[in-house]
Design a protein around this motif. Structure first.
Motif, PDB file in Angstrom:
ATOM      1  N   LEU A   1       7.728  61.159  59.045  1.00  0.00           N
ATOM      2  CA  LEU A   1       6.440  61.783  59.344  1.00  0.00           C
ATOM      3  C   LEU A   1       5.549  60.847  60.158  1.00  0.00           C
ATOM      4  CD1 LEU A   1       5.746  63.587  55.967  1.00  0.00           C
ATOM      5  CD2 LEU A   1       6.007  64.705  58.193  1.00  0.00           C
TER       6      LEU A   1
ATOM      7  N   SER B   1       4.048  61.741  63.661  1.00  0.00           N
ATOM      8  CA  SER B   1       2.603  61.650  63.844  1.00  0.00           C
ATOM      9  C   SER B   1       2.255  60.801  65.064  1.00  0.00           C
ATOM     10  CB  SER B   1       1.960  61.069  62.587  1.00  0.00           C
ATOM     11  OG  SER B   1       0.576  60.977  62.744  1.00  0.00           O
TER      12      SER B   1
ATOM     13  N   VAL C   1       2.905  66.002  64.541  1.00  0.00           N
ATOM     14  CA  VAL C   1       2.331  66.460  63.271  1.00  0.00           C
ATOM     15  C   VAL C   1       0.969  65.804  63.089  1.00  0.00           C
ATOM     16  CG1 VAL C   1       4.589  66.809  62.165  1.00  0.00           C
ATOM     17  CG2 VAL C   1       3.360  64.663  61.799  1.00  0.00           C
TER      18      VAL C   1
ATOM     19  N   ALA D   1      -1.929  64.813  59.844  1.00  0.00           N
ATOM     20  CA  ALA D   1      -2.067  64.633  58.401  1.00  0.00           C
ATOM     21  C   ALA D   1      -3.525  64.791  58.020  1.00  0.00           C
ATOM     22  CB  ALA D   1      -1.575  63.246  58.001  1.00  0.00           C
TER      23      ALA D   1
ATOM     24  N   TYR E   1       0.653  67.590  55.648  1.00  0.00           N
ATOM     25  CA  TYR E   1       1.045  67.504  57.051  1.00  0.00           C
ATOM     26  C   TYR E   1       1.181  68.902  57.628  1.00  0.00           C
ATOM     27  CZ  TYR E   1       2.077  62.662  55.930  1.00  0.00           C
ATOM     28  OH  TYR E   1       1.966  61.360  55.536  1.00  0.00           O
TER      29      TYR E   1
END
Length: 111
Positions: free
Chosen positions: A53, A57, A62, A64, A73
């Motif tokens: 992740l 990111s 993505v 958060a 997320y």
């Protein structure tokens, strides 16, 4: 070739890993999820999901956000859309080049 000026390298690096693609697909299906929820759906540990992740990111695939004590997320479709547009532009560029070579080979005007 008419493309966006955004660097697509991090996006393609992030998407190059099959586990990250699984994480992204699971997240897209869920809409919004924590690393714990995603790890329960995938054959990797929660810590591995968090690492994936983080890469996603950094590539702006993505985002958060906190919901109480959880970090949730979500997929950023704009980054995927930009990558898809870049690939479409690249494919069109090469199609035009190959059409010109084909015309030249068939006795038409040179490229």
């Amino acid at each position: 070739m008419n493309t966006t000026r955004r660097d697509m390298g991090p996006v393609f690096v992030a998407l190059g890993d099959p586990t990250r693609r699984q994480v992204l697909e699971a997240l897209a299906e869920a809409g919004q999820a924590s690393a714990t929820t995603l790890a329960a759906r995938l054959p990797v540990s929660r810590q591995a999901v968090i690492k994936h992740l983080n890469v996603l990111s950094e590539a702006a695939l993505v985002t958060a956000g906190r919901a109480g004590r959880e970090v949730l997320y979500q997929v950023r479709p704009d980054s995927l859309d930009a990558a898809a547009r870049w690939l479409t532009d690249l494919a069109a560029f090469w199609d035009r080049k190959l059409d010109a070579v084909k015309r030249a080979a068939e006795g038409g005007s040179p490229p």
